[in-house]
Enzyme design. Structure first.
Site, PDB file in Angstrom:
ATOM      1  N   GLU A  98      66.843  58.872  -5.596  1.00 21.18           N
ATOM      2  CA  GLU A  98      65.823  59.905  -5.390  1.00 21.18           C
ATOM      3  C   GLU A  98      64.443  59.355  -5.733  1.00 21.18           C
ATOM      4  OE1 GLU A  98      64.892  62.432  -4.167  1.00 21.18           O
ATOM      5  OE2 GLU A  98      66.097  64.203  -4.513  1.00 21.18           O
ATOM      6  N   ASP A 102      62.066  66.681 -10.425  1.00 24.63           N
ATOM      7  CA  ASP A 102      61.025  67.643 -10.785  1.00 24.63           C
ATOM      8  C   ASP A 102      61.727  68.805 -11.517  1.00 24.63           C
ATOM      9  OD1 ASP A 102      58.773  69.230 -10.746  1.00 24.63           O
ATOM     10  OD2 ASP A 102      58.363  69.019  -8.633  1.00 24.63           O
ATOM     11  N   ARG A 164      53.034  59.614   2.570  1.00 20.88           N
ATOM     12  CA  ARG A 164      54.257  58.921   2.157  1.00 20.88           C
ATOM     13  C   ARG A 164      54.117  57.414   2.241  1.00 20.88           C
ATOM     14  NH1 ARG A 164      58.590  62.733   1.929  1.00 20.88           N
ATOM     15  NH2 ARG A 164      58.467  64.364   3.481  1.00 20.88           N
TER      16      ARG A 164
END
Ligand code: PRP
Length: 184
Positions: A98, A102, A164
């Site tokens: 990952e 969060d 990204r």
């Protein structure tokens, strides 16, 4: 530096160095064991997974899942599977990869799901840990960096699908995510 980025939190060099360290550690931890199926959670994990897998000294297989998390009725959250694995994982060792932990909802649910499919050993490698935001109990086995509760983008992480492809982890300028949508 990108104009929408306030500052670089983790540079390209720091990312590369830390990911290499993680890859070495993971490789040595799996020594003598069945190599894991590396399961990348799209889209955020793509850069981390690539860099990690390239530096792992193991005969891994690469698989991908795409999930969307949302708050459930009991606010513990749930996930919708947008792309699933296309192979059986029973009795396999799994390394979930990952970009960020969060609230923890995504990873907790993915781990449960793969556990229900009778995967053997399930470990998690996450590049970033935003511990302050955790809502459910879950921890990764390998973390790249602990980060503060700031809006970060780059190296796979997005805001509205943008940023990204930045090669570093940067803090997004507040004005970008508070900006009014302009009339176009
Ligand atoms: C992000 C990130 C993790 C998840 C972490 O994914 O990539 O999968 O959120 O948040 P949590 O710990 O609160 O569950 P997102 O759903 O934004 O999709 P993306 O990977 O395609 O950006």
């Amino acid at each position: 530096m990108h104009k929408d980025v306030a500052r670089i939190l983790i540079s390209e060099q720091e990312l590369q160095k830390r990911i290499r360290e993680l890859a070495e550690q993971i490789s040595s931890d799996y020594e003598g064991k069945k190599p894991p199926i590396v399961v990348g959670i799209l889209k955020g994990s793509c850069f981390f997974l690539t860099e990690l897998a390239k530096n792992m000294n193991l005969d891994v297989e690469l698989e991908f899942m795409r999930v969307r998390s949302y708050a459930g009725e009991n606010s513990t959250g749930n996930i919708q599977i947008l792309l699933d694995l296309d192979r059986d994982v029973s009795n396999e060792n799994i390394l979930i990869v990952e970009d960020i932990v969060d609230t923890g909802i995504t990873l907790k649910k993915v781990k449960e799901l793969l556990g229900n499919r009778c995967a053997n050993d399930i470990r998690i490698a996450a590049l970033l840990n935003k511990k302050e935001r955790r809502e459910v109990e879950i921890d990764a086995d390998y973390y790249g960096f602990e980060i503060p509760n700031e809006f970060v983008v780059g190296f796979g992480l997005d805001y509205n699908q943008k940023y990204r492809n930045l090669p570093y982890i940067g803090v997004l300028k507040e004005e970008v995510y508070t900006r009014q949508v302009s009339k176009e």
